[in-house]
Design a protein around this motif. Sequence first.
Motif, PDB file in Angstrom:
ATOM      1  N   GLY A 133       0.788  -1.219   0.000  1.00  0.00           N
ATOM      2  CA  GLY A 133       0.000   0.000   0.000  1.00  0.00           C
ATOM      3  C   GLY A 133       0.825   1.276   0.000  1.00  0.00           C
ATOM      4  N   LYS A 134       2.109   1.175   0.343  1.00  0.00           N
ATOM      5  CA  LYS A 134       2.974   2.352   0.404  1.00  0.00           C
ATOM      6  C   LYS A 134       3.694   2.626  -0.917  1.00  0.00           C
ATOM      7  CE  LYS A 134       3.935   1.368   5.279  1.00  0.00           C
ATOM      8  NZ  LYS A 134       4.990   0.922   6.233  1.00  0.00           N
ATOM      9  N   MET A 135       3.644   1.678  -1.835  1.00  0.00           N
ATOM     10  CA  MET A 135       4.413   1.809  -3.072  1.00  0.00           C
ATOM     11  C   MET A 135       3.745   2.770  -4.053  1.00  0.00           C
ATOM     12  SD  MET A 135       5.613  -2.122  -3.738  1.00  0.00           S
ATOM     13  CE  MET A 135       6.628  -2.995  -2.542  1.00  0.00           C
ATOM     14  N   LYS A 136       4.561   3.476  -4.828  1.00  0.00           N
ATOM     15  CA  LYS A 136       4.077   4.414  -5.833  1.00  0.00           C
ATOM     16  C   LYS A 136       4.527   3.956  -7.215  1.00  0.00           C
ATOM     17  CE  LYS A 136       2.426   7.106  -2.650  1.00  0.00           C
ATOM     18  NZ  LYS A 136       0.959   7.192  -2.433  1.00  0.00           N
ATOM     19  N   ARG A 137       3.623   4.032  -8.181  1.00  0.00           N
ATOM     20  CA  ARG A 137       3.951   3.601  -9.542  1.00  0.00           C
ATOM     21  C   ARG A 137       4.517   4.757 -10.347  1.00  0.00           C
ATOM     22  NH1 ARG A 137       3.155  -1.072 -11.651  1.00  0.00           N
ATOM     23  NH2 ARG A 137       3.269  -1.397 -13.893  1.00  0.00           N
ATOM     24  N   GLU A 138       5.589   4.498 -11.062  1.00  0.00           N
ATOM     25  CA  GLU A 138       6.217   5.498 -11.921  1.00  0.00           C
ATOM     26  C   GLU A 138       6.122   5.034 -13.373  1.00  0.00           C
ATOM     27  OE1 GLU A 138       7.271   8.324 -10.864  1.00  0.00           O
ATOM     28  OE2 GLU A 138       7.134   7.919  -8.711  1.00  0.00           O
ATOM     29  N   PRO A 139       5.991   5.969 -14.309  1.00  0.00           N
ATOM     30  CA  PRO A 139       5.925   5.573 -15.723  1.00  0.00           C
ATOM     31  C   PRO A 139       7.258   5.038 -16.209  1.00  0.00           C
ATOM     32  CG  PRO A 139       6.064   7.956 -15.520  1.00  0.00           C
ATOM     33  CD  PRO A 139       5.890   7.428 -14.130  1.00  0.00           C
ATOM     34  N   ASP A 140       7.215   4.186 -17.204  1.00  0.00           N
ATOM     35  CA  ASP A 140       8.418   3.625 -17.804  1.00  0.00           C
ATOM     36  C   ASP A 140       8.977   4.648 -18.796  1.00  0.00           C
ATOM     37  OD1 ASP A 140      10.302   2.246 -19.379  1.00  0.00           O
ATOM     38  OD2 ASP A 140       9.283   0.325 -19.042  1.00  0.00           O
ATOM     39  N   MET A 141       9.975   5.393 -18.371  1.00  0.00           N
ATOM     40  CA  MET A 141      10.499   6.475 -19.205  1.00  0.00           C
ATOM     41  C   MET A 141      11.233   5.948 -20.440  1.00  0.00           C
ATOM     42  SD  MET A 141       9.342   9.174 -17.981  1.00  0.00           S
ATOM     43  CE  MET A 141      10.196  10.220 -19.153  1.00  0.00           C
ATOM     44  N   ASP A 142      11.849   4.783 -20.328  1.00  0.00           N
ATOM     45  CA  ASP A 142      12.503   4.200 -21.504  1.00  0.00           C
ATOM     46  C   ASP A 142      11.481   3.930 -22.605  1.00  0.00           C
ATOM     47  OD1 ASP A 142      14.994   4.274 -20.329  1.00  0.00           O
ATOM     48  OD2 ASP A 142      14.876   2.223 -19.560  1.00  0.00           O
ATOM     49  N   MET A 143      10.320   3.408 -22.220  1.00  0.00           N
ATOM     50  CA  MET A 143       9.277   3.130 -23.192  1.00  0.00           C
ATOM     51  C   MET A 143       8.717   4.434 -23.772  1.00  0.00           C
ATOM     52  SD  MET A 143       5.833   0.801 -22.698  1.00  0.00           S
ATOM     53  CE  MET A 143       6.812  -0.619 -22.255  1.00  0.00           C
TER      54      MET A 143
END
Length: 320
Positions: A301-311
């Motif tokens: 529940g503490k984790m944050k999703r980040e976009p895949d910048m390479d993609m």
Amino acid sequence: MKKIGVLTSGGDAPGMNAAVRAVVRCGIEAGMEVYGIERGYAGLLEGEIRQMERRSVGDILQRGGTILKTARSEKFTTEEGQERAMTVLDTFGINDLVTIGGDGTLRGAIDLARRGVRVMHLPGTIDNDVAYTDETIGFDTAVETVLDAISKIRDTSSSHQRTTIIEVMGRHCGDIALYAGLTGGAESILIPEIEYDINDISRKIVMGRNAGKLHSIIIKAEGANVDSQELAKTIEAKTDRETRVVVLSYLQRGGSPTMRDRLLATLTAAKAIDLLAEDSESKAIGTQDGKIVPIDLFDAGKMKREPDMDMYNLIEVLAK
């Protein structure tokens, strides 16, 4: 005999039925009584609970949606609502729960776990916005639906030599737009996590037209910070090319789940039953590097999703 409940909550996603099927049949095989809770947390508060047998989940593997139905519940987010949920679970003798849903469902699972319920959470959402897992149940099917739409829209866009903005779901996470844009050949994508440059988008369209390109496809996540119709007007004014908007909306939620979604749903559900049989602490179950992995529910529940910048950057390269 251990009594467990299973519910689907929030937005429906292809593959939820496959997960329910595996929970029920693996649970019964492990000697448990399995109870289906209808309409998610809203149904839990109302006591909409029924015991499920193996035949209860027959012929649902290939079906989209969820046979348990789903809903969102503001009442459940309150102290009063959660106390009511605990009372209902106690009345039915249910101490263990399998929840299937997205980020909001995960938060609800954590609330119940804090009150003493053992919860195994499965990531069921087309948005792919649950940070602890590489992929969520329903995401692959949703992307395939968008790809099919891109192919059809490209045909008519080429015929009319126009630009088309395809709006897809993703209020906070742009993964549907990102994955569909890369594999569907979009010139540009707009996602909530990254600021866009309208002049850069417009230049690509003009340069493509000058090079003989008959059409342009832009994929926009619904959460990107611009109204789709206003964006179309601006692009048309800057490029002098007809620009239309297609909103795919709930089309993305439906349909028979892909093999990947059926497999992810089945394997995560089977793992949930294994953990419940072992009297494990509450876990969130997902996939990391191709493997089914359980992690601590509260850590998830503490984790944050980040976009895949390479993609994201690769799309910029391929669209030139």
